[in-house]
Structure formats: structure tokens, C-alpha cells
Design a protein around this motif. Structure first.
Motif, PDB file in Angstrom:
ATOM      1  N   UNK A 135     -38.498 -10.086 -13.265  1.00  0.00           N
ATOM      2  CA  UNK A 135     -37.222 -10.697 -12.891  1.00  0.00           C
ATOM      3  C   UNK A 135     -36.110 -10.295 -13.849  1.00  0.00           C
ATOM      4  N   UNK A 136     -36.428  -9.981 -15.085  1.00  0.00           N
ATOM      5  CA  UNK A 136     -35.419  -9.594 -16.077  1.00  0.00           C
ATOM      6  C   UNK A 136     -34.761  -8.266 -15.723  1.00  0.00           C
ATOM      7  N   UNK A 137     -35.414  -7.448 -14.932  1.00  0.00           N
ATOM      8  CA  UNK A 137     -34.862  -6.151 -14.554  1.00  0.00           C
ATOM      9  C   UNK A 137     -34.292  -6.110 -13.153  1.00  0.00           C
ATOM     10  N   UNK A 138     -34.284  -7.224 -12.463  1.00  0.00           N
ATOM     11  CA  UNK A 138     -33.797  -7.281 -11.083  1.00  0.00           C
ATOM     12  C   UNK A 138     -32.336  -7.742 -11.040  1.00  0.00           C
ATOM     13  N   UNK A 139     -31.577  -7.285 -10.038  1.00  0.00           N
ATOM     14  CA  UNK A 139     -30.166  -7.677  -9.924  1.00  0.00           C
ATOM     15  C   UNK A 139     -30.014  -9.053  -9.253  1.00  0.00           C
TER      16      UNK A 139
ATOM     17  N   UNK B 110     -27.280 -13.203  -5.640  1.00  0.00           N
ATOM     18  CA  UNK B 110     -26.717 -14.537  -5.405  1.00  0.00           C
ATOM     19  C   UNK B 110     -25.317 -14.420  -4.821  1.00  0.00           C
ATOM     20  N   UNK B 111     -24.511 -13.546  -5.400  1.00  0.00           N
ATOM     21  CA  UNK B 111     -23.131 -13.365  -4.961  1.00  0.00           C
ATOM     22  C   UNK B 111     -23.088 -12.808  -3.536  1.00  0.00           C
ATOM     23  N   UNK B 112     -23.860 -11.762  -3.277  1.00  0.00           N
ATOM     24  CA  UNK B 112     -23.828 -11.093  -1.984  1.00  0.00           C
ATOM     25  C   UNK B 112     -24.428 -11.934  -0.866  1.00  0.00           C
TER      26      UNK B 112
ATOM     27  N   UNK C 155     -28.656 -22.904  -1.512  1.00  0.00           N
ATOM     28  CA  UNK C 155     -29.453 -21.734  -1.108  1.00  0.00           C
ATOM     29  C   UNK C 155     -29.663 -20.777  -2.277  1.00  0.00           C
ATOM     30  N   UNK C 156     -28.657 -20.632  -3.134  1.00  0.00           N
ATOM     31  CA  UNK C 156     -28.796 -19.767  -4.308  1.00  0.00           C
ATOM     32  C   UNK C 156     -29.887 -20.291  -5.235  1.00  0.00           C
ATOM     33  N   UNK C 157     -29.931 -21.611  -5.444  1.00  0.00           N
ATOM     34  CA  UNK C 157     -30.965 -22.191  -6.304  1.00  0.00           C
ATOM     35  C   UNK C 157     -32.346 -22.055  -5.674  1.00  0.00           C
ATOM     36  N   UNK C 158     -32.432 -22.185  -4.361  1.00  0.00           N
ATOM     37  CA  UNK C 158     -33.710 -21.971  -3.668  1.00  0.00           C
ATOM     38  C   UNK C 158     -34.176 -20.531  -3.854  1.00  0.00           C
TER      39      UNK C 158
END
Length: 70
Positions: free
Chosen positions: A5-9, A14-16, A53-56
Motif C-alpha cells: 500500500x505504501x507504493x500505491x497511488x 480517493x480524489x479521482x 466511500x473514500x474511507x470504505x
């Protein structure tokens, strides 16, 4: 963030995908033996539905988070 997860965007997604704004207030990434770990303090702005939804999504990515409210 931990491991892959540390290397994922994740913040970009979340924004998109959820129409939220993310303001990164503080962060770091480090290597601990063979594991990448990181910490971000992020302010999310948007609709209640978008933030929910972002937190989910963060849960689905095994990202630990804590909600701090003003």
C-alpha cells in the motif's frame, strides 16, 4: 501505510473515484527491515457520501486510519 500500500497511488484514487479533496498535512515513508511503512496526516473535504466511500476504500486496501474531527 504498510507493505504494498505504501507504493500505491491511494490518495490519487480517493480524489479521482470519490470526488474528495485531499490536503496532505504531514507524511513520511521509511523501510523497516524488509517492510515499507508510512504515515500521512490528510485532511479530506467533500460530501459526506464521498468521504464515507473514500474511507470504505481505505479499509478495502488494508490502510489503517483514524478520523480526527475539529
Amino acid at each position: 501505510f504498510r507493505g504494498n500500500a505504501a507504493g500505491e497511488p491511494i490518495i490519487s484514487r480517493l480524489i479521482q473515484n470519490f470526488g474528495v479533496e485531499a490536503n496532505i498535512l504531514l507524511g513520511w515513508v521509511d523501510h523497516f527491515q524488509t517492510t515499507i511503512i508510512g504515515n500521512l496526516v490528510v485532511e479530506l473535504n467533500g460530501s459526506v457520501e464521498g468521504i464515507t466511500h473514500a474511507l470504505e476504500y481505505l479499509n478495502s486496501q488494508n490502510v489503517f486510519y483514524e478520523v480526527l474531527e475539529r
